[in-house]
Scaffold this active site. Structure first.
Site, mmCIF file in Angstrom:
data_model
loop_
_atom_site.group_PDB
_atom_site.id
_atom_site.type_symbol
_atom_site.label_atom_id
_atom_site.label_comp_id
_atom_site.label_asym_id
_atom_site.label_seq_id
_atom_site.Cartn_x
_atom_site.Cartn_y
_atom_site.Cartn_z
ATOM 1 N N THR A 56 -14.746 -39.894 -83.031
ATOM 2 C CA THR A 56 -13.519 -39.123 -83.257
ATOM 3 C C THR A 56 -12.353 -40.070 -83.014
ATOM 4 O OG1 THR A 56 -14.596 -37.134 -82.439
ATOM 5 C CG2 THR A 56 -12.193 -37.087 -82.593
ATOM 6 N N LYS A 104 -11.715 -32.494 -88.368
ATOM 7 C CA LYS A 104 -12.165 -32.450 -86.964
ATOM 8 C C LYS A 104 -11.011 -32.063 -86.026
ATOM 9 C CE LYS A 104 -14.414 -33.678 -83.135
ATOM 10 N NZ LYS A 104 -15.635 -33.113 -82.620
ATOM 11 N N LYS A 163 -8.376 -35.435 -75.378
ATOM 12 C CA LYS A 163 -8.344 -36.527 -76.364
ATOM 13 C C LYS A 163 -8.094 -35.969 -77.776
ATOM 14 C CE LYS A 163 -11.302 -39.717 -78.861
ATOM 15 N NZ LYS A 163 -12.614 -40.298 -79.117
HETATM 16 P P1 NAD Z 1 -19.618 -42.872 -74.684
HETATM 17 O O1 NAD Z 1 -18.492 -43.408 -73.873
HETATM 18 O O2 NAD Z 1 -20.815 -42.308 -73.999
HETATM 19 O O3 NAD Z 1 -20.141 -44.001 -75.709
HETATM 20 C C1 NAD Z 1 -19.325 -44.975 -76.301
HETATM 21 C C2 NAD Z 1 -20.109 -46.296 -76.268
HETATM 22 O O4 NAD Z 1 -19.361 -47.290 -76.967
HETATM 23 C C3 NAD Z 1 -20.335 -46.823 -74.851
HETATM 24 O O5 NAD Z 1 -21.722 -46.974 -74.612
HETATM 25 C C4 NAD Z 1 -19.590 -48.164 -74.834
HETATM 26 O O6 NAD Z 1 -20.241 -49.155 -74.045
HETATM 27 C C5 NAD Z 1 -19.605 -48.517 -76.308
HETATM 28 N N1 NAD Z 1 -18.573 -49.489 -76.676
HETATM 29 C C6 NAD Z 1 -17.261 -49.498 -76.336
HETATM 30 N N2 NAD Z 1 -16.634 -50.553 -76.872
HETATM 31 C C7 NAD Z 1 -17.586 -51.234 -77.574
HETATM 32 C C8 NAD Z 1 -17.566 -52.424 -78.341
HETATM 33 N N3 NAD Z 1 -16.446 -53.136 -78.543
HETATM 34 N N4 NAD Z 1 -18.737 -52.848 -78.897
HETATM 35 C C9 NAD Z 1 -19.875 -52.134 -78.723
HETATM 36 N N5 NAD Z 1 -19.950 -51.001 -78.004
HETATM 37 C C10 NAD Z 1 -18.827 -50.560 -77.440
HETATM 38 O O7 NAD Z 1 -18.960 -41.780 -75.647
HETATM 39 P P2 NAD Z 1 -19.706 -40.618 -76.483
HETATM 40 O O8 NAD Z 1 -19.710 -39.361 -75.691
HETATM 41 O O9 NAD Z 1 -20.980 -41.178 -77.025
HETATM 42 O O10 NAD Z 1 -18.649 -40.410 -77.665
HETATM 43 C C11 NAD Z 1 -18.549 -41.306 -78.753
HETATM 44 C C12 NAD Z 1 -17.581 -40.719 -79.769
HETATM 45 O O11 NAD Z 1 -18.037 -39.441 -80.188
HETATM 46 C C13 NAD Z 1 -16.165 -40.520 -79.226
HETATM 47 O O12 NAD Z 1 -15.252 -40.874 -80.230
HETATM 48 C C14 NAD Z 1 -16.122 -39.022 -78.910
HETATM 49 O O13 NAD Z 1 -14.817 -38.490 -78.991
HETATM 50 C C15 NAD Z 1 -17.003 -38.472 -80.018
HETATM 51 N N6 NAD Z 1 -17.625 -37.169 -79.703
HETATM 52 C C16 NAD Z 1 -18.218 -36.955 -78.495
HETATM 53 C C17 NAD Z 1 -18.796 -35.723 -78.228
HETATM 54 C C18 NAD Z 1 -19.470 -35.459 -76.906
HETATM 55 O O14 NAD Z 1 -19.757 -34.289 -76.610
HETATM 56 N N7 NAD Z 1 -19.744 -36.475 -76.088
HETATM 57 C C19 NAD Z 1 -18.777 -34.700 -79.199
HETATM 58 C C20 NAD Z 1 -18.197 -34.964 -80.429
HETATM 59 C C21 NAD Z 1 -17.609 -36.199 -80.686
#
Ligand code: NAD
Length: 291
Positions: free
Chosen positions: A87, A162, A237
């Site tokens: 997102t 979204k 966010k």
């Molecule tokens: P998270 O923080 O668990 O995962 C993000 C991952 O990205 C981490 O493991 C981090 O180490 C990695 N990362 C960061 N910078 C990086 C880089 N330069 N290179 C490689 N890896 C890198 O977050 P999440 O909960 O998995 O969410 C991911 C996305 O999905 C976000 O944009 C969030 O808004 C969206 N989202 C999350 C949910 C939810 O319920 N968790 C629901 C819908 C959408």
């Protein structure tokens, strides 16, 4: 297909694992998180992207997405697809698509709804922006990771859908919670309140499917001491992204603006960080009109 998967966090890891379990060859990269079962570890984002038919990114925000895109687009084959499922802000989604297209790479922005449970169960909903050709190439992967994919329009349309959806969600959650807190003060039983509203014109997903009052309606995070579920921090966010987009598009969104301000206060100064976004109910419960 050969798939590169960048960002193996709470959402990305189970999504990548589902693609591998369905028989695709998945190479994953994350700065910190380990590779899930069935996914080969790449040395870098560029390594994950090189030779891939599709690269999927699942990252925290638009800035990180832009920097990853800068690194990998030049290494991707012409005709391959960069599919971002994070997102992020609409502007970043469009900028990354433009950069990819200029290098002969197709691009799709495809944020998801359904949370960690949906990612693990392969039941996410994808809302996608990009060309018909790009969408058609990644649709079979959406079918594995999710139960529904809607092609919303050109680049950025997925992110637009979204944040509009989640702006409605934030506003209706607040309205539902403040109505419950008012009903309490008027001496109305919460179950009776649910029975009436859930079948009257005040009904909504937040009342009917995700009721913020413990012990009322179907099972929800309220019944688990407001453990997320969908964390207040993530709602904040998404509301901020909606207001960023509204400012850029000169759209009047007073309710979205107020919802963003309330979640900001809740998360940053009232201990709401780490709680489910329905924990707005105990917040309102404790307050009076002048607080
Ligand atoms: P998270 O923080 O668990 O995962 C993000 C991952 O990205 C981490 O493991 C981090 O180490 C990695 N990362 C960061 N910078 C990086 C880089 N330069 N290179 C490689 N890896 C890198 O977050 P999440 O909960 O998995 O969410 C991911 C996305 O999905 C976000 O944009 C969030 O808004 C969206 N989202 C999350 C949910 C939810 O319920 N968790 C629901 C819908 C959408």
């Amino acid at each position: 297909m050969k798939i590169g998967f960048i960002g193996l966090g709470n959402m990305g890891a189970p999504m990548a694992a589902n693609l591998a379990a369905a028989g695709h060859s998945v190479k994953g990269f994350d700065l910190a998180a380990p590779c899930p079962e069935g996914v080969d570890k790449a040395e870098s984002a560029v390594d994950a992207a090189t030779g891939a038919d599709v690269v999927i990114t699942m990252l925290p925000n638009g800035q990180i997405l832009r920097s990853i895109a800068n690194d990998i687009v030049g290494a991707m084959d012409a005709g391959s697809v960069l599919c971002d499922c994070s997102t992020v802000d609409v502007e970043s989604a469009r900028a990354v698509a433009e950069q990819a297209n200029a290098a002969g790479v197709l691009a799709v922005d495809a944020p998801v709804s359904g949370g960690v449970g949906g990612a693990a169960g392969g039941t996410l909903t994808f809302m996608a922006g990009g060309s018909g050709e790009a969408f058609a190439k990644v649709e079979p992967l959406f079918d594995i990771m999710g139960q529904k994919a809607v092609h919303c329009g050109s680049s950025g349309a997925g992110q637009a859908a979204k944040i509009c959806n989640n702006m409605i969600l934030g506003v209706t959650m607040i309205a539902t919670c403040e109505a419950f807190a008012l009903a309490d003060k008027l001496g109305l039983d919460r179950q009776k309140m649910f029975d009436v509203v859930s079948t009257s014109s005040g009904y909504s997903w937040t009342m009917n499917a995700y009721c913020p009052a413990p012990g009322v309606g179907p099972q929800s995070p309220a019944d688990n001491d407001y453990q997320p579920g969908f964390a207040s921090d993530l709602m904040l966010k998404d509301l901020r992204l909606s207001q960023q987009a509204a400012a850029a598009a000169d759209a009047d969104t007073p309710m979205g603006q107020l919802a963003a301000a309330l979640y900001e206060q809740f998360v940053e100064t009232e201990g709401g960080s780490g709680t489910d976004f329905s924990a707005m109910l105990p917040r309102f419960e404790k307050r009076g009109r002048e607080d």
